[in-house]
Enzyme design. Sequence first.
Site, PDB file in Angstrom:
ATOM      1  N   ASP A 174       0.812  -1.241   0.056  1.00  0.00           N
ATOM      2  CA  ASP A 174      -0.024  -0.042   0.128  1.00  0.00           C
ATOM      3  C   ASP A 174       0.798   1.329  -0.089  1.00  0.00           C
ATOM      4  O   ASP A 174       0.253   2.505  -0.362  1.00  0.00           O
ATOM      5  CB  ASP A 174      -0.780   0.132   1.050  1.00  0.00           C
ATOM      6  CG  ASP A 174      -2.195  -0.702   0.956  1.00  0.00           C
ATOM      7  OD1 ASP A 174      -2.466  -1.017  -0.180  1.00  0.00           O
ATOM      8  OD2 ASP A 174      -2.943  -0.869   2.069  1.00  0.00           O
ATOM      9  N   ASP A 194     -10.101  -8.065   6.507  1.00  0.00           N
ATOM     10  CA  ASP A 194      -9.695  -6.771   6.055  1.00  0.00           C
ATOM     11  C   ASP A 194      -9.732  -5.635   7.038  1.00  0.00           C
ATOM     12  O   ASP A 194      -9.067  -4.600   6.878  1.00  0.00           O
ATOM     13  CB  ASP A 194     -10.162  -6.573   4.609  1.00  0.00           C
ATOM     14  CG  ASP A 194      -9.814  -7.576   3.515  1.00  0.00           C
ATOM     15  OD1 ASP A 194      -8.661  -7.958   3.471  1.00  0.00           O
ATOM     16  OD2 ASP A 194     -10.708  -7.744   2.534  1.00  0.00           O
TER      17      ASP A 194
END
Length: 866
Positions: free
Chosen positions: A183, A405
């Site tokens: 990310d 998640d």
Amino acid sequence: MSTHGKRAVRQRLRAATTAAAAMALLAAPLCITTSASAAEAHVDNPYAGATQYVNPTYAAAAESAATRAGDATLAAKMRTVAKQPTAVWMDRISAITGNADGNGLKFHLDNAVAQKGSGPIVFNLVIYDLPGRDCYALASNGELPATDAGLARYKTEYIDPIAALLSDPKYADIRIAATIEPDSLPNLVTNISEATCQQAAPYYKAGVKYALDKLHAIPNVYNYIDIGHSGWLGWDSNAGPAATLFADVAKSTTAGFASIDGFVSDVANTTPLNEPFLPDSTISVGGTPIRSSSFYEWNFDFDEADFTAHMHRLLVAAGFPSSLGMLVDTSRNGWGGPARPTAVSTSTNHNTYVNESKVDKRVHRGAWCNPLGAGIGELPQASPAGYAGSYIDAFVWIKPPGESDGASSDIPNDQGKRFDRMCDPTFVSPKLSNQLTGATPNAPLAGQWFEDQFKTLVANAYPVLAGGTTPPVDTTAPSVPAGLTAGTPTSTSVPLSWTASTDNVAVTGYNVYRGTTLVGTSTSTSYTVTGLTAATAYSFTVRAKDAAGNLSAASTAVSATTATGTVTDTTAPSVPTGLTAGTTTTTSVPLSWNASTDNTGGTGVAGYEVYRGSTLVATTTSTSYTVTGLSAATAYSFTVRAKDLAGNVSAASSAVSATTQTGTVTDTTAPSVPAGLTAGTTTTTSVPLSWTASTDNVAVTGYDVYRGTTLVATTTSTSYTVTGLSAATAYSFTVRAKDAAGNVSAPSAAVSATTQSGSSTGTCSVKYTASSWNTGFTASVKVTNTGTTALSSWTLGFTFANGQTVTQGWSADWSQSGTAVTAKNAAWNGTLGAGQSTDIGFNGSHSGTNNAPTAFTLNGATCTNA
């Protein structure tokens, strides 16, 4: 719209069984030897011919779920999953030694030693604790702030201890594949407009550089950088800048491009490996391109096979070697089950055609959090066949299937994780074209075991999971190449040929060795070794290899002696082709052409002669030259000849004609708009700025820096520090590029930055933002202690202007009386140090008008509005 597709990456699995149960699942008893092993030479693909580490903690959780499945077929598939290799996540400093969520790094490395057989083993490790981690999503925020102090801790308390463990000689024969900071760098491509990402940007780059330097120095560590996925960076407007950013970070490291072994896509996401019924993203349906559909939003990359091929091309063009390998996380991108289409749609509407043909059943590619209906994808495997253009080293499971998640509701915690509405199945998200998120309900915190989702992933796996079986691993090497023969040598080369080898699957190529040195590879049964010394004896062998990375034994050696250096070269180089004239000026014409070749026995192409008509005007060693000193408004003809060191000259190339411009031409083209404007760490009186260089049809001569609409400086570099500012004040900056003709570009995207507060100003500041829809809204509130004394508890107060109502809050104890709203700290964020901030928020309702509050108090003191 190409910023869609943001996904969070999660933390390590919370231990679900006892240590004894976990250890029982190891393929071999844990027996650790303390004798040191010499590290093997760094290989091109660490996964080829190797097994991968099976995490016993994860295996125990999957096995435990199988005992509760209530369905024999589903349980058997779960047990197949339990045998698969998954990555070990180092998601915070305490994970290194072990914490309540699981065992530490040494535990896993010791188990990898125990699992290793006679061949190599790959240990998949995730490095994931950057300062300001995941600057865009909330569910996976980390423990370290995006500050100088955070970066110092990242280096000394996180990377250094990990590197020290990996350097232990007893782990030298384990191939450690490190996925570096999921990310991070992709966020700097698509989300740099976010203030949190602007703050994090310099720390992301510095942190990744430090991690690459420390880990690359360990011979058996292989570094793979996260590149998001096709639904995030697939657009050309994202992919090109991403490749440039990755190259810039690589160049900043000590080893340069060599510090990065490859890149990994689809980490913790569900973008399919293939869209089998949408193989061509360029076609049109009903006269409309299918890539313009609402699902793909003009993105050419429909799946990860396309995306990795696309990124590999761009990365090599940016300077990375062509040997660069790609990994794809296939742990959750299978999309099987009854909803999977079995044929291409027959609709003539492009949106319907896409929706009925795609296997990805999300409502939007940006729906990243615990998506309903996803399934496990391909099992981990090395060198998968059929993806030559994608250069895939392996399919891997970086995100262990069954780990959440993010939480679907606000759950207080001490890990820095916050409630992200993208994980809330009831949330209609503006980022998903005002559709529900499609997230699985009742989800726990990121990284914790989520059995409901695990059942769905196993049931919807595609390819369908076998009941309790593991695909066989090819360990059989090809036969030894026979009949190795040397042809007629030159002074610098020896041609070799041999008889083809055979294999139980297929021979994929041959390695050619000069003595013990690998000098080349070939997919045919011949190879010419070049770059040799004249009148010198050499010995050569050849080894055959297959797709699994198995190498045959060496062939019988053949010896050959190169010719003496007295051979006379009488062969001219080939004629230059592709001669082209570029944009002329009043006095010059730029020329370029394709490189010529020379005979193998010659001395090589030494240069090129450039002719204007029949007049030799220049000699150059490159394949381009600008002819100058010409007359304005005049037509000229040019040719090029190649020559070698022996003096042989080729015939002339095909002529190209060009006319110089008239003397009245004026440069009216402005430079390109500066991109990537970023603010660094501010002081009380200054803000450092940096940006990407602009381009121009002639040349960029400098940049004008603006504070709001005021020109504050001109600089010739791509950075400038604005000084003389007021403390605790928000400023907006833009930059314009200019050229020698006075043309000025449009302003860059603005970047905002707030100077630090002085010791005598204010006690608090509040930044309030809200996103409205229909009669509802979501508000985010950042509270900052601008005083010099830490707060042990805090209470925030404000008043609504239009009768709004708080319906649900997070990260604070919210209450409301009439129009007055009060938020008291939660147990885990009550301490607010001097200069520190905390983020809280709530959902609310309104009756059509939703003006923001204008006044805030913290513990009774009036705050400034940030």
